[in-house]
Design an enzyme around this catalytic site. Sequence first.
Site, PDB file in Angstrom:
ATOM      1  N   GLU A  44      -3.347   5.148   5.862  1.00 26.02           N
ATOM      2  CA  GLU A  44      -2.746   4.407   4.754  1.00 26.02           C
ATOM      3  C   GLU A  44      -3.791   3.518   4.073  1.00 26.02           C
ATOM      4  O   GLU A  44      -4.605   2.896   4.753  1.00 26.02           O
ATOM      5  CB  GLU A  44      -1.635   3.533   5.368  1.00 26.02           C
ATOM      6  N   TRP A  45      -3.738   3.462   2.753  1.00 27.81           N
ATOM      7  CA  TRP A  45      -4.642   2.580   2.002  1.00 27.81           C
ATOM      8  C   TRP A  45      -4.069   1.168   1.991  1.00 27.81           C
ATOM      9  O   TRP A  45      -2.881   0.971   1.718  1.00 27.81           O
ATOM     10  CB  TRP A  45      -4.795   3.080   0.566  1.00 27.81           C
ATOM     11  N   LEU A  46      -4.896   0.207   2.313  1.00 25.61           N
ATOM     12  CA  LEU A  46      -4.479  -1.194   2.192  1.00 25.61           C
ATOM     13  C   LEU A  46      -5.368  -1.855   1.149  1.00 25.61           C
ATOM     14  O   LEU A  46      -6.593  -1.669   1.176  1.00 25.61           O
ATOM     15  CB  LEU A  46      -4.629  -1.931   3.535  1.00 25.61           C
ATOM     16  N   ASP A  70     -11.833  -4.977  19.312  1.00 23.07           N
ATOM     17  CA  ASP A  70     -13.092  -5.116  18.560  1.00 23.07           C
ATOM     18  C   ASP A  70     -12.857  -6.060  17.381  1.00 23.07           C
ATOM     19  O   ASP A  70     -13.185  -5.767  16.237  1.00 23.07           O
ATOM     20  CB  ASP A  70     -13.541  -3.732  18.067  1.00 23.07           C
TER      21      ASP A  70
END
Length: 289
Positions: free
Chosen positions: A92-94, A195
């Site tokens: 998904e693009w954020l 991380d």
Amino acid sequence: MWMQIAVAIARATGTVFEIESRRPVGGGSIAQSYAIAGGDRTFFCKFQRGVDPDVFAAEALGLRAMFDTHTIRVPEPICWGAAEGAAYFVMEWLSFGRGASAAAWDTMGRQLAAMHRRGASDRFGWERDNTIGATPQVNPWTECWADFFAEHRIGYQLQLARQHGGDFPDPDRAIAAVRSALSWHQPQPSLVHGDLWSGNAAVTTDGEPAILDPATHYGDREVDLAMTELFGGFPAAFYRGYNAEWPLDRGYCERKDLYNLYHFLNHFNLFGGSYGSQARHVLDRLLQT
Ligand code: ADP
């Protein structure tokens, strides 16, 4: 390759997808990344030559586990695999904004604590191995946290560091010292990002905190907090939010350097340089006590 990726996205989402535009996205340390768009949909796609696509399968599984806690925003994994000799991973693009308000950092702290609490297990480890940066991260299921962290985090990286020519103490000695330093600490296994440095935390243009690029496993939640402090720390609002949701134990301050030893060793293994002396400093103190 892009054709194959478009087909994989269509299959994963159940809706035909044609790539109409492709724009490189900077900021990554390992893979090449693109925003790919078609119709009214945009996806984030990273790809890398010469890497086993299984690395992205592991990252996807970790993101999915975090996503499924419905606590903190992470990009939903869409599809991954190999195309023309490169490994790719579509998610998904954020849309990230520039600054983040204190309120957003406070929320990030609260939501991370909620993820740590909701993502619970009865053992440490993970259902598979994954990577931390480009280094393999081993996650065998383990009952005892001190054993897990001593052997599979410090011991593993120390072995690699010595193979890379670093002048470090014998791993067995270090493992025994880490085990003894953590012997009284019995945290519950929490789903952790693994991380969490500042490059992997951001706030969307809608003001929603998000975390990215994880090395997911079940561990002591303190490892995530310790890593946020590694390069100068997150804003104070983040820690206020975290502690309001789930206060840290008092011993955290004594453990955090030990937890960050893992990252110093990993950074030495990835980049060399002064990370080796930072790791040696923590090891020297540990072996003196
Ligand atoms: P690498 O594994 O190479 O370090 P990252 O996953 O950290 O790559 O991504 C590189 C950069 O791309 C990030 O710093 C972030 O700005 C951006 N990015 C990562 N994931 C997304 C996403 N889902 N949507 C939009 N931008 C992203």
